[in-house]
Structure formats: C-alpha cells, structure tokens
Design a protein around this motif. Structure first.
Motif, PDB file in Angstrom:
ATOM      1  N   VAL A  93       0.842  -1.199   0.000  1.00 38.17           N
ATOM      2  CA  VAL A  93       0.000   0.000   0.000  1.00 38.17           C
ATOM      3  C   VAL A  93       0.878   1.250   0.000  1.00 38.17           C
ATOM      4  O   VAL A  93       0.629   2.203  -0.740  1.00 38.17           O
ATOM      5  N   CYS A  94       1.936   1.233   0.811  1.00 42.18           N
ATOM      6  CA  CYS A  94       2.851   2.382   0.865  1.00 42.18           C
ATOM      7  C   CYS A  94       3.543   2.594  -0.474  1.00 42.18           C
ATOM      8  O   CYS A  94       3.791   3.732  -0.880  1.00 42.18           O
ATOM      9  N   GLY A  95       3.858   1.510  -1.172  1.00 36.96           N
ATOM     10  CA  GLY A  95       4.447   1.630  -2.507  1.00 36.96           C
ATOM     11  C   GLY A  95       3.508   2.329  -3.469  1.00 36.96           C
ATOM     12  O   GLY A  95       3.926   3.185  -4.258  1.00 36.96           O
ATOM     13  N   GLN A  96       2.225   1.997  -3.375  1.00 36.79           N
ATOM     14  CA  GLN A  96       1.235   2.642  -4.237  1.00 36.79           C
ATOM     15  C   GLN A  96       1.055   4.120  -3.866  1.00 36.79           C
ATOM     16  O   GLN A  96       0.937   4.977  -4.737  1.00 36.79           O
ATOM     17  N   LEU A  97       1.031   4.402  -2.560  1.00 36.91           N
ATOM     18  CA  LEU A  97       0.919   5.795  -2.112  1.00 36.91           C
ATOM     19  C   LEU A  97       2.113   6.623  -2.592  1.00 36.91           C
ATOM     20  O   LEU A  97       1.950   7.766  -3.046  1.00 36.91           O
ATOM     21  N   ALA A  98       3.306   6.054  -2.507  1.00 34.54           N
ATOM     22  CA  ALA A  98       4.507   6.758  -2.957  1.00 34.54           C
ATOM     23  C   ALA A  98       4.444   7.014  -4.464  1.00 34.54           C
ATOM     24  O   ALA A  98       4.828   8.092  -4.934  1.00 34.54           O
ATOM     25  N   LEU A  99       3.922   6.065  -5.221  1.00 34.04           N
ATOM     26  CA  LEU A  99       3.771   6.230  -6.661  1.00 34.04           C
ATOM     27  C   LEU A  99       2.801   7.370  -6.974  1.00 34.04           C
ATOM     28  O   LEU A  99       3.056   8.193  -7.860  1.00 34.04           O
ATOM     29  N   VAL A 100       1.709   7.431  -6.226  1.00 38.70           N
ATOM     30  CA  VAL A 100       0.741   8.519  -6.404  1.00 38.70           C
ATOM     31  C   VAL A 100       1.390   9.867  -6.093  1.00 38.70           C
ATOM     32  O   VAL A 100       1.230  10.837  -6.840  1.00 38.70           O
ATOM     33  N   LEU A 101       2.141   9.936  -5.000  1.00 38.59           N
ATOM     34  CA  LEU A 101       2.832  11.176  -4.641  1.00 38.59           C
ATOM     35  C   LEU A 101       3.844  11.574  -5.708  1.00 38.59           C
ATOM     36  O   LEU A 101       3.940  12.746  -6.091  1.00 38.59           O
ATOM     37  N   GLU A 102       4.595  10.606  -6.185  1.00 40.27           N
ATOM     38  CA  GLU A 102       5.605  10.883  -7.213  1.00 40.27           C
ATOM     39  C   GLU A 102       4.947  11.403  -8.493  1.00 40.27           C
ATOM     40  O   GLU A 102       5.417  12.361  -9.106  1.00 40.27           O
ATOM     41  N   ASN A 103       3.852  10.778  -8.900  1.00 40.88           N
ATOM     42  CA  ASN A 103       3.130  11.222 -10.097  1.00 40.88           C
ATOM     43  C   ASN A 103       2.540  12.616  -9.910  1.00 40.88           C
ATOM     44  O   ASN A 103       2.561  13.427 -10.836  1.00 40.88           O
ATOM     45  N   ALA A 104       2.003  12.883  -8.730  1.00 43.36           N
ATOM     46  CA  ALA A 104       1.433  14.212  -8.474  1.00 43.36           C
ATOM     47  C   ALA A 104       2.513  15.288  -8.539  1.00 43.36           C
ATOM     48  O   ALA A 104       2.297  16.358  -9.124  1.00 43.36           O
ATOM     49  N   LEU A 105       3.670  15.015  -7.968  1.00 40.40           N
ATOM     50  CA  LEU A 105       4.772  15.981  -8.032  1.00 40.40           C
ATOM     51  C   LEU A 105       5.264  16.165  -9.465  1.00 40.40           C
ATOM     52  O   LEU A 105       5.573  17.279  -9.881  1.00 40.40           O
ATOM     53  N   ALA A 106       5.336  15.071 -10.225  1.00 39.22           N
ATOM     54  CA  ALA A 106       5.767  15.165 -11.626  1.00 39.22           C
ATOM     55  C   ALA A 106       4.760  15.963 -12.446  1.00 39.22           C
ATOM     56  O   ALA A 106       5.148  16.801 -13.273  1.00 39.22           O
ATOM     57  N   CYS A 107       3.472  15.739 -12.210  1.00 37.61           N
ATOM     58  CA  CYS A 107       2.437  16.502 -12.928  1.00 37.61           C
ATOM     59  C   CYS A 107       2.527  17.982 -12.598  1.00 37.61           C
ATOM     60  O   CYS A 107       2.393  18.829 -13.485  1.00 37.61           O
ATOM     61  N   ARG A 108       2.758  18.306 -11.339  1.00 38.92           N
ATOM     62  CA  ARG A 108       2.886  19.704 -10.950  1.00 38.92           C
ATOM     63  C   ARG A 108       4.101  20.340 -11.625  1.00 38.92           C
ATOM     64  O   ARG A 108       4.026  21.455 -12.143  1.00 38.92           O
ATOM     65  N   GLU A 109       5.218  19.614 -11.652  1.00 38.93           N
ATOM     66  CA  GLU A 109       6.428  20.142 -12.294  1.00 38.93           C
ATOM     67  C   GLU A 109       6.210  20.339 -13.790  1.00 38.93           C
ATOM     68  O   GLU A 109       6.618  21.359 -14.359  1.00 38.93           O
ATOM     69  N   ILE A 110       5.555  19.377 -14.443  1.00 39.91           N
ATOM     70  CA  ILE A 110       5.261  19.499 -15.873  1.00 39.91           C
ATOM     71  C   ILE A 110       4.363  20.698 -16.128  1.00 39.91           C
ATOM     72  O   ILE A 110       4.579  21.463 -17.070  1.00 39.91           O
ATOM     73  N   SER A 111       3.362  20.881 -15.289  1.00 43.87           N
ATOM     74  CA  SER A 111       2.451  22.017 -15.436  1.00 43.87           C
ATOM     75  C   SER A 111       3.192  23.347 -15.283  1.00 43.87           C
ATOM     76  O   SER A 111       2.976  24.282 -16.060  1.00 43.87           O
ATOM     77  N   GLU A 112       4.082  23.424 -14.292  1.00 48.59           N
ATOM     78  CA  GLU A 112       4.864  24.647 -14.092  1.00 48.59           C
ATOM     79  C   GLU A 112       5.778  24.916 -15.279  1.00 48.59           C
ATOM     80  O   GLU A 112       5.892  26.058 -15.739  1.00 48.59           O
TER      81      GLU A 112
END
Length: 168
Positions: A93-112
């Motif tokens: 579950v923690c692996g999946q949560l970390a993946l979600v966090l990583e994707n959210a940060l990557a999406c924010r960086e791409i948007s910026e």
C-alpha cells in the motif's frame, strides 16, 4: 486498524522534530519498524506517538524511485502485534501511495514548466513583432517576401540602403 481519533494531540500546525523518533529511523534506514509501546519508549525517547494511547504500532516508509516521501504510522490500542502478512500488505500500500505522490509531483512540475514555456513563447513572439513589425504590411507574393527578407537582413545594422524599383 483500531485507533480512536478523539483527544489525540496531533494537528496540522504541529511541528515535530524528527531526531530521536521512529520516523527518523524509518526515513534513514528505509526499513519498516513494528513493535510495542514499551519497545518504542526504550529506543525512541523523543517519539511523539508515546503521548497517545496505543499498545502496538508500526511505521512504514513511503519509498519513491529516487527518494523517501515520508512515513505512514499505524497504531493499535489493543495488544495485538502486526503480522508479517499485514506488514507485507501495508508495504505494498505504501508503494502505491509513494507512486501517487511521485506522479502528483511530476504533474505539478510538468504544469509549471508548461506555463513557463508558454510565457517564454509569448515573450519571444512579442519581441519578433516589435523588432520587425511586418504585421502591418499587406501582401504575400514571392517578390514581397524576398524584399522583407532583405529588410530583415539589413535592419539590425546602421548602414544606408538604396531601394530601387517602380516606386522606390
């Protein structure tokens, strides 16, 4: 998970030093910690969870590809230790949560970066318009395009230009 939220001492505005805590151990070793309240109090003197009423607990790292995003802490009020199967499941579950966090940060960086690129594009288009100001010239013939290219070539210099032709 059996933990009552009533009367807990944590809030969003609390800043907790990480030194001497289970979280620090988990963040630095990238290993799961599981144990009893007594084990936690012996090894981690600054542990804020000790203020809460729990019997057993565990803390797991949220591991991304290149970094640790944080930890997930789970506690039980009854004396029932976490089994290896439960810890394995929660690690997944923690692996999946970390993946979600990583994707959210990557999406924010791409948007910026996308916004920054759009601003730079607008700036460069404005620079081109202001320097050459060919928008007000009507016509698209090959001869006119050739003249505009010649004008672009000599425009940055301070040299004198002689125009020849029907109206020049």
């Amino acid at each position: 998970v059996d933990f009552r939220l009533e009367g807990n001492s944590f809030s969003e505005s609390n800043v907790i030093p990480v030194v001497g805590t289970i979280a620090n151990y988990v963040l630095t070793t990238r290993q799961v910690w599981a144990g009893t309240r007594e084990q936690a109090s012996e090894k981690f003197q600054s542990e804020p969870l000790l203020k809460e009423q729990f019997s057993t607990g565990c803390m797991l790292p949220l591991l991304g590809c290149n970094r640790v995003f944080g930890t997930l802490a789970l506690v039980r009020t009854r004396p029932h230790p976490y089994s290896q199967d439960e810890l394995a499941f929660m690690t997944g579950v923690c692996g999946q949560l970390a993946l979600v966090l990583e994707n959210a940060l990557a999406c924010r960086e791409i948007s910026e970066l996308k916004d920054k690129l759009a601003q730079e594009k607008l700036y460069l288009e404005e620079e081109i318009r202001s320097e050459m100001n060919f928008d007000q010239i009507v016509g698209d013939s090959p001869a006119l395009r050739q003249v505009l290219e010649l004008v672009q070539t000599v425009a940055p210099s301070d040299s004198t230009v002689l125009l020849l032709g029907e109206t020049g």
